[in-house]
Write a protein that holds these residues in place. Structure first.
Motif, short mmCIF file in Angstrom:
data_model
loop_
_atom_site.label_atom_id
_atom_site.label_comp_id
_atom_site.label_asym_id
_atom_site.label_seq_id
_atom_site.Cartn_x
_atom_site.Cartn_y
_atom_site.Cartn_z
N ASN A 39 1.04 -1.02 0.01
CA ASN A 39 -0.15 -0.11 -0.09
C ASN A 39 0.70 1.27 -0.48
OD1 ASN A 39 -2.53 -1.88 0.12
ND2 ASN A 39 -2.70 -1.65 2.00
N ILE A 40 2.09 1.36 0.78
CA ILE A 40 3.36 2.35 1.54
C ILE A 40 3.74 2.88 -0.56
CG2 ILE A 40 4.78 3.01 1.76
CD1 ILE A 40 4.42 1.23 4.48
N GLN A 41 3.99 1.28 -0.80
CA GLN A 41 4.59 1.52 -2.48
C GLN A 41 3.77 2.28 -3.68
OE1 GLN A 41 7.54 2.13 -3.29
NE2 GLN A 41 8.07 1.38 -1.02
N LYS A 42 2.34 1.32 -3.13
CA LYS A 42 1.27 2.13 -4.17
C LYS A 42 0.87 2.94 -3.87
CE LYS A 42 -3.73 0.84 -5.33
NZ LYS A 42 -4.19 1.78 -6.28
N LEU A 43 0.77 3.74 -3.57
CA LEU A 43 0.91 5.61 -2.95
C LEU A 43 1.74 6.57 -3.45
CD1 LEU A 43 -1.30 6.98 -1.59
CD2 LEU A 43 0.33 7.39 0.98
N ARG A 44 3.18 5.86 -2.90
CA ARG A 44 3.95 6.38 -3.57
C ARG A 44 3.82 6.84 -5.15
NH1 ARG A 44 10.40 5.14 -1.78
NH2 ARG A 44 11.37 6.46 -3.44
N HIS A 45 4.08 5.38 -5.18
CA HIS A 45 3.57 5.25 -6.83
C HIS A 45 2.43 6.76 -7.36
CE1 HIS A 45 4.29 3.93 -10.74
NE2 HIS A 45 2.77 3.81 -11.27
N GLU A 46 2.02 7.05 -6.39
CA GLU A 46 1.04 7.97 -7.49
C GLU A 46 1.23 9.24 -7.52
OE1 GLU A 46 -3.11 7.07 -6.43
OE2 GLU A 46 -2.73 4.84 -6.09
N PHE A 47 2.00 9.39 -5.99
CA PHE A 47 1.86 10.85 -5.99
C PHE A 47 3.63 10.78 -6.73
CE2 PHE A 47 0.56 10.82 -1.40
CZ PHE A 47 0.10 12.09 -1.92
N ASP A 48 4.79 9.73 -7.31
CA ASP A 48 5.75 9.57 -7.88
C ASP A 48 4.75 10.04 -9.23
OD1 ASP A 48 7.82 9.44 -6.40
OD2 ASP A 48 7.89 7.82 -6.73
#
Length: 92
Positions: A39-48
């Protein structure tokens, strides 16, 4: 690397996450407990991807700790820490 919006004093990732935590994060250990890594990586990808993710999705509401974890990750990856190396002696 998490995206930092150059025209704002507060990066969008921090602004969005802290507003969400202030509204929904009244839980024990919001910054102490880690969220689910995927979930952290998914959220990070969305911001990136230069997007402002919808933090009210069930995935984030059910794992609110991933939002706090993303904030901590942002600060860990700064090239110069908030308590800068130059000021370290004064702080200690």
């Amino acid at each position: 690397q998490l995206t930092n919006n150059a025209c704002s004093l507060v990066p969008q990732v921090l602004k969005s996450c802290t507003e969400f935590i202030e509204k929904h994060g009244i839980v024990d250990g919001i910054y102490r407990l880690s969220g689910i890594a995927s979930n952290i990586q998914k959220l990070r990808h969305e911001f990136d991807s230069e997007q402002i993710p919808d933090l009210t999705k069930d995935i984030y509401i059910q794992d609110i700790h991933c939002v706090g974890s993303l904030c901590k990750l942002y600060f860990r990856e700064l090239p110069n820490p908030l308590l800068t190396y130059q000021l370290y002696e004064k702080f200690s």
